[in-house]
Design a protein around this motif. Structure first.
Motif, mmCIF file in Angstrom:
data_model
loop_
_atom_site.group_PDB
_atom_site.id
_atom_site.type_symbol
_atom_site.label_atom_id
_atom_site.label_comp_id
_atom_site.label_asym_id
_atom_site.label_seq_id
_atom_site.Cartn_x
_atom_site.Cartn_y
_atom_site.Cartn_z
ATOM 1 N N ASP A 124 0.699 -1.303 0.596
ATOM 2 C CA ASP A 124 -0.149 -0.086 0.200
ATOM 3 C C ASP A 124 1.240 1.338 0.015
ATOM 4 O O ASP A 124 1.881 1.189 0.740
ATOM 5 N N GLN A 156 1.434 5.622 -0.162
ATOM 6 C CA GLN A 156 0.334 7.103 -0.437
ATOM 7 C C GLN A 156 1.415 7.732 0.353
ATOM 8 O O GLN A 156 2.245 7.337 0.161
ATOM 9 N N GLY A 157 0.701 8.964 0.278
ATOM 10 C CA GLY A 157 2.235 10.212 0.386
ATOM 11 C C GLY A 157 1.384 11.213 -0.739
ATOM 12 O O GLY A 157 1.563 10.534 -2.142
ATOM 13 N N ARG A 204 -2.920 7.672 -2.856
ATOM 14 C CA ARG A 204 -2.854 6.005 -2.705
ATOM 15 C C ARG A 204 -3.227 5.133 -3.727
ATOM 16 O O ARG A 204 -4.054 5.094 -4.514
ATOM 17 N N ASP A 261 8.309 12.407 -0.543
ATOM 18 C CA ASP A 261 6.950 12.338 0.750
ATOM 19 C C ASP A 261 6.554 11.551 0.143
ATOM 20 O O ASP A 261 4.942 11.492 0.226
ATOM 21 N N GLN A 307 5.002 7.288 1.735
ATOM 22 C CA GLN A 307 5.087 6.471 2.341
ATOM 23 C C GLN A 307 4.243 4.570 2.302
ATOM 24 O O GLN A 307 3.805 4.769 1.479
ATOM 25 N N PHE A 308 4.561 3.566 2.569
ATOM 26 C CA PHE A 308 4.552 1.788 1.845
ATOM 27 C C PHE A 308 4.805 1.537 3.534
ATOM 28 O O PHE A 308 5.294 1.578 3.930
ATOM 29 N N ILE A 366 2.198 6.075 9.931
ATOM 30 C CA ILE A 366 4.284 6.364 9.158
ATOM 31 C C ILE A 366 3.875 7.389 8.840
ATOM 32 O O ILE A 366 2.916 8.147 8.292
ATOM 33 N N ALA A 367 4.614 8.859 9.755
ATOM 34 C CA ALA A 367 4.474 9.888 9.937
ATOM 35 C C ALA A 367 5.558 10.344 8.393
ATOM 36 O O ALA A 367 5.927 9.893 7.368
ATOM 37 N N CYS A 368 4.309 11.881 7.713
ATOM 38 C CA CYS A 368 5.181 12.221 6.127
ATOM 39 C C CYS A 368 6.259 12.448 5.945
ATOM 40 O O CYS A 368 7.049 13.152 7.415
ATOM 41 N N LYS A 369 6.994 12.998 5.533
ATOM 42 C CA LYS A 369 8.924 13.682 5.248
ATOM 43 C C LYS A 369 8.469 14.238 6.505
ATOM 44 O O LYS A 369 7.640 15.993 6.083
ATOM 45 N N SER A 386 0.653 9.243 7.312
ATOM 46 C CA SER A 386 -0.114 7.931 6.565
ATOM 47 C C SER A 386 -1.137 6.867 7.623
ATOM 48 O O SER A 386 0.318 6.675 8.041
ATOM 49 N N PHE A 421 -2.738 2.538 7.260
ATOM 50 C CA PHE A 421 -3.259 1.889 6.791
ATOM 51 C C PHE A 421 -2.957 0.980 8.129
ATOM 52 O O PHE A 421 -3.192 0.287 8.541
#
Lengths: 988, 203
Positions: free
Chosen positions: A659, A661-662, A710, A739, A741-742, B37-40, B104, B106
């Motif tokens: 998955d 995202q970001g 996503r 930036d 996230q997965f 999960i924190a973004c950048k 994000s 999940f």
């Protein structure tokens, strides 16, 4: 007749242990070793030697034993090459001598001794040279039979083994005086301490010597030390535990013989346990090993190490001989005389090889014993020593009757573990011993292992090293008051061999290597100590030369007129003593050899009688046999036909799911995949291919855009982990600025394929009735969130691997079992069938889809007919190198379909393409067949293959040949898509 | 005996039968679990958002932090597992609202099996497959380790000094983990309790 002393020793005379050796019944006591119990019963002949089948007895009382190797137990629990000196006696123990035929007392191959000139150093290389055809067929089996050690059990080991970790501040190896002292000072600081000793009783030489510490017997001091250690909460004591290896970062391998002292381990308990001790600091207190002296027939049963004689007398209350001759080149040998006399034994003479002035000085302490300044030149006897020839320095020879020869060539520090990280020990010329030099990080050495040979030195260095080790871990304490001990004398003038010897003079008993072999090796020009080892086998086999290495080095040095320091040593490597393979495997054998991954539908599939196959770590259903069906063919054909005509169900949860995202999710996807994703709308999925940096195919799958930022991407089952690693490498190392996230959600979703013309009908029955599955609302390659009839959320994808109208539905992992059951039940009247991997494979071959056989790491997108997918509008991994001329050359083997010209002919994977009429040889090879199947729809064998210029050759007939299995067939080259090339069915 | 150790994962006593069991094991069900999960460059903002929404700040080092509805389990730099009782409404929507553009989310509620382990020999059992140091000087209540047990990836954290541990393992690997646990606990005796709905530990 018994050699057991009436009193004394650390045996429990209230607890008798019956045991058998070579079928004869004997009795010993708890606290005995097998060796001490055999000696107590006057059993002296224990085995036959490796090469010459000479009679051998017991040399030592510890792990260095080269001679007294036995097979322990019987049947599936038979354990070969076990040192009788290390085996703890138990009631019911069964031991058998080994390497003898037909019996121990009469061994046919002892005649080898008469041919011993053939068996000199390098005899393997010299004797078995020609003809070469005999190497494997005649010589090898002959040598193996003749020179065997024990026999391993043929049945599977019925016992359980396991592995475990233990952490500590200070690991102390060896529980003799130095080790106990080190453990005490370290533990008193509050540090976490592990104390391990290979013996079943802690105490080391404290148990074997008639010495006092603070006026009390050394064994009592040891008992008090152990009691104190036991009382401390953060001290763990490990008796019966051999630390066998030193590894990186303070990791020590050890094997604990948890239940080897019982005939059968108690229920639920392991026989042995391998420990990984993780220590911040280590004190090595492994003591020392006595060296034999090299004189004629020094291997006769009854010739023992002098220190071992003391162990048998003092610890086990056994007199190993009635009338002894002591042969020594050092002061310590004289202590054996004293202990024998004190135990009521008779000492015929002490033969000391040193200057008469030393001998007469020492003999003042033993006025009643005859002392001879001279050498034992040879032992005499049949199966046991009966007398020795002694030559004095003045040149007179005499024969002395005896049944025990106690020999001492001084003690070598047991420093093996200091070398496991590649360090070699240093020769100390003054004391004639190797001592530890550079040490593994965090290791300290105390006591005899460091060359500090006396009891007083052992205690002082032990206390000090224990304290320093604890201090290095941040714990402080102080030195205790040093106990009072009288220091023994350790003077020695090394005698490496007796020159005027009569009879074979053994250096390495286990490998039958004599002093003459070592010297012959030197004469033949071998210069390196490593070559000496390989050429003569000195220091090989199960004892790894514990009693022989130093003498071998000294003799080679003498012959080459070099110093021992310059000659050096061979390398000590783990394990220090042999470790059973079962112990190293632990729990992980049989079906636990590696973990197994079970798909969400596994229980349901096994209830239906599915046959399972391993697919990487997964266990997947390969087919579901129906009534009266066996093997794979009938169920597979039935399942394929059902999917093409009705509807089938298949668990596809094993595909990797990631998955993503970001805000930069699309950027990452675009760089990873070779084809375009920028145009993919929310709610749609697309087939995608990934390349490696070198431009070859890496993996394929789908990516579905679930929301603006996503994506859910899928991978093949086999590459799921690599793709995930690849993505992390790309994100963390190449493009940390993204930036995005997965995470892997492979386990979050149980996913099932519903395939076939009636799949929509079936699906509608389990989904919320409000959901519109029409082509307009949910077309081919649609993706979205849906609800089940019970209101639970699910994901739906309209993708097809079979080429039929098909969906994949995903629910959270814990709901997978109930969903597959619901689907199966709901579709009975629609003719629903579960299908397995075999049918899945047939369906995809019929449709020309590639899998691992085609994505084999050597194919490009062009090869597989999907080169047009490679985007020219963007950069992606593999784009530059993938454009290399050789990679897009149309002459490369490229994907085609094949069908047999004779409809009854069969195909096999791996067959090679050869033009018709050409010879079957490498220069005519035009590629190979990657996948084959029997197509129940086309009613013939078909396949996919990689054929030179394949796409240009549709309609051509070529041969496929399998020279390995002697098969061949004529096939017609065709499109790889056999069924529905227009794709009407999957859009239906 | 290797085969005899193949126990089904059902409530009951396994292995050594006398005395108190060395290991007591219970599966906890009906939980929600999500990867956060924190973004950048947003870890601090994500933590502040969690503080506002759940009354606790996700830990920046290997530890757990219990809030009023969720426990955050450190899983890597800027990466947490959020664990709480099963609640209606999609976990992603609920957490997504709280974290906004800072992280994000999940859903992983179906991906893991959650076990609670206790008993006088729990440390000894775990040491047979885990290389980390569980001695109270090294691993305390509130500590978490992202590590392997019997070669399988797990999260292990301590919820009480007794000690009581919780362990998350990937669902499709659970059977292999259980075979190892059962074999390792057999010599001490192992009591498997009936599964119970998830609750944060309150011992």
């Amino acid at each position: 007749m018994s050699s057991r002393l009436a009193q004394g020793g650390m045996i429990n005379r209230q607890q008798a242990c019956r045991f058998a050796f070579d079928g004869a019944e004997y009795s010993g006591y708890a606290g005995d070793s097998l060796a001490s119990a055999l000696l107590a019963n006057d059993v002296r002949l224990i085995g036959r030697s490796f090469k010459y089948h000479r009679p051998r007895g017991i040399l030592s009382a510890g792990p260095e034993e080269p001679n007294a190797l036995v097979e322990l137990r019987s049947g599936a629990r038979r354990e070969p090459n076990t040192r009788a000196t290390d085996v703890e006696l138990y009631d019911g123990l069964q031991a058998t001598s080994q390497n003898r035929w037909p019996s121990l007392r009469f061994d046919v191959q002892a005649i080898n001794g008469l041919f011993s000139p053939l068996f000199v150093a390098g005899f393997y290389y010299k004797t078995f040279m020609w003809p070469a055809s005999f190497w494997e067929k005649v010589y090898e089996p002959m040598i193996r039979r003749a020179a065997g050690l024990g026999r391993a059990a043929l049945e599977a080991d019925p016992d359980h083994y396991e592995k475990s970790w233990a952490h500590c501040d200070v690991l102390v190896i060896g529980a003799g005086p130095a080790g106990l002292a080190a453990a005490l000072t370290a533990a008193r600081t509050g540090a976490r301490v592990i104390l391990a000793d290979e013996n079943f009783a802690l105490g080391g030489r404290c148990l074997a010597e008639r010495r006092t510490i603070d006026g009390q017997p050394a064994a009592d001091w040891a008992a008090q030390a152990i009691a104190e250690l036991r009382s401390l909460p953060d001290v763990r004591l490990f008796p019966r535990t051999t630390v066998f290896g030193v590894f990186d970062d303070g990791v020590y391998g050890a094997v604990e013989r948890v239940n080897d002292h019982l005939p059968v381990p108690p229920e639920f308990q392991p026989r042995q346990r391998v420990w990984r001790f993780i220590a911040k600091q280590t004190v090595l207190a492994s003591g020392s090993i006595e060296r034999p002296l090299v004189f004629g027939n020094n291997d006769l049963p009854g010739v023992m190490l002098a220190g071992a004689v003391r162990t048998y007398v003092n610890r086990y209350a056994v007199l190993p001989g009635r009338r002894a001759v002591i042969f020594t080149d050092n002061d310590d040998g004289w202590n054996t005389a004293a202990d024998l006399v004190a135990a009521g034994g008779q000492v015929a003479a002490i033969v000391d090889s040193r200057e008469p002035v030393i001998v007469s000085e020492l003999s003042r302490r033993f006025p009643e014993i005859q002392a001879i300044a001279g050498e034992v030149t040879g032992a005499r006897g049949g199966r046991h020593v009966e007398s020795v020839e002694v030559t004095s320095r003045s040149g007179t020879s005499r024969r002395l009757d005896c049944d025990l020869v106690a020999m001492s060539g001084g003690w070598s520090p047991t420093l093996h573990l200091t070398s496991h990280k590649g360090n070699r020990p240093r020769w100390d010329e003054e004391r004639s011993i190797f001592v530890p030099d550079m040490l593994p990080a965090g290791m300290r050495v105390a006591g005899a292992a460091n060359g500090d040979m006396t009891l007083g030195e052992a205690l002082v260095t032990g206390f000090r090293q224990g304290l320093t080790a604890a201090a290095a871990c941040g714990f402080s304490g102080s030195m205790p008051t040093l106990p009072r001990v009288t220091d023994e004398s350790t003077r020695r003038v090394p005698l490496w061999r007796v020159r005027q010897a009569s009879g074979k003079c053994f250096v390495d008993f286990q490998n039958d290597v004599t002093a003459d072999d070592v010297e012959l090796t030197a004469h033949e020009g071998y210069r390196s100590i490593e070559h000496l080892k390989r050429y003569t086998t000195l220091g090989m086999a199960t004892d790894q030369g514990k009693t022989s290495n130093v003498t071998g080095i000294a003799l080679l040095a003498q012959q080459r007129s070099m110093s021992i320091a310059a000659t050096g040593t061979t390398t000590f490597r783990p394990p220090y003593t042999p470790v059973a393979m079962g112990a190293l495997a632990g729990h992980h054998r049989g079906m636990d050899f590696r973990p197994t991954r079970y798909a969400p539908s596994h229980r349901w599939a096994s209830e239906l009688g599915a046959s399972f196959t391993e697919s990487g770590p997964w266990l997947r259903a390969e087919w579901f046999p129906g009534p009266g069906e066996s093997a794979w063919f009938a169920p597979t054909c039935r399942e394929v036909k059902a999917v093409r005509s009705a509807v089938g169900l298949c668990d596809v949860s094993t595909l990797g799911k990631i998955d993503v995202q970001g805000p930069d999710a699309l950027k990452l996807i675009e760089r990873l995949y070779a084809n375009n994703f920028a145009t993919l709308a929310v709610g749609r999925a697309r087939y995608g291919i990934m390349l490696r940096e070198d431009g070859f195919m890496f993996d394929d799958g789908t990516a579905a855009r679930l929301a603006e930022n996503r994506y859910l991407i899928t991978t093949t089952t086999s590459h799921a982990v690599q793709v995930y690693q690849h993505m992390h490498l790309c994100h963390q190392a190449l493009w940390p600025e993204l930036d995005v996230q997965f995470v892997s959600v492979t386990d979050q979703w149980a996913q099932f394929a519903i395939a076939g013309p009636r799949s929509r009908e079936l699906l509608q029955r389990v989904l919320d009735p409000q959901i519109d599955l029409s082509n307009q609302a949910f077309p081919f390659m649609a993706a979205g969130e849906v609800r089940l009839r019970n209101g639970e959320p699910a994901r739906l994808f309209r993708i097809s691997f079979s080429g039929e109208l098909a969906y994949e539905i995903a629910v959270p992992g814990h709901d997978g079992d109930s969903l597959i059951r619901a689907l199966h039940a709901a579709g009975q009247d629609l003719g629903v069938v579960p299908y397995g991997l075999e049918a899945l494979n047939v369906l995809r071959v019929e449709k020309g889809h590639v899998v691992g056989s085609e994505l084999n790491g050597q194919t490009t997108a062009h090869d597989l007919g999907i080169g047009r997918m490679l985007s020219t509008q963007k950069d992606f991994i593999g784009s530059v190198l993938g454009r290399r001329a050789n990679l897009i050359d149309p002459a490369r083997p490229r994907l085609v379909g094949i069908r047999t010209v004779d409809r009854n002919a069969k195909l096999a994977g791996g067959m090679h393409f050869i033009p018709q009429g050409a010879k079957c040889s490498i220069e005519h090879d035009q590629g190979h067949v990657t996948s084959v199947c029997y197509s129940p729809i086309l009613e013939q064998w078909i396949g996919l293959g990689l054929l030179t210029r394949g796409p240009e050759r549709h309609g051509e007939k070529v041969m496929v040949v399998d020279p390995l299995r002697g098969a061949e067939a004529l096939v017609e080259v065709c499109s790889p898509v056999f069924i529905d090339p227009e794709g009407a069915r999957l859009r239906g | 005996m290797a085969d005899a150790l193949h126990f089904a994962f059902n409530p009951g006593r396994l292995g050594h039968r006398e005395g108190a069991p060395g290991l007591v094991l219970q599966e906890l069900t009906q939980f929600t679990l999500a990867s956060v999960i924190a973004c950048k460059d947003q870890a601090a903002q994500a933590a502040a958002a969690a503080q506002r929404a759940f009354g606790t700040s996700p830990p920046m080092a290997p530890a757990t932090a219990a809030g009023n509805a969720l426990t955050f389990i450190w899983s890597g730099p800027g990466h947490w597992l959020a664990l709480g009782p099963h609640a209606t409404g999609a976990v992603e929507a609920r957490l997504g609202t709280a974290f906004g553009t800072h992280a994000s989310v999940f859903d992983q509620s179906g991906s893991r099996v959650l076990l609670e382990l206790r008993g006088p020999r729990a440390r000894d059992v775990l040491a047979k497959g885990m290389s980390i140091d569980l001695h109270p000087r090294a691993f305390r209540t509130g500590d978490v380790a992202v590590t392997t047990a019997s070669h399988l990836a797990v999260h292990l954290w301590q919820v009480a000094d007794e000690p009581v541990y919780r362990l998350l393992v990937v669902r499709t690997w659970f059977d292999s983990l259980w075979r190892w646990l059962a074999a390792s606990a057999a010599e001490y005796g192992c009591e498997v309790l009936a599964p119970a709905p998830y609750a944060s530990h309150t011992a």
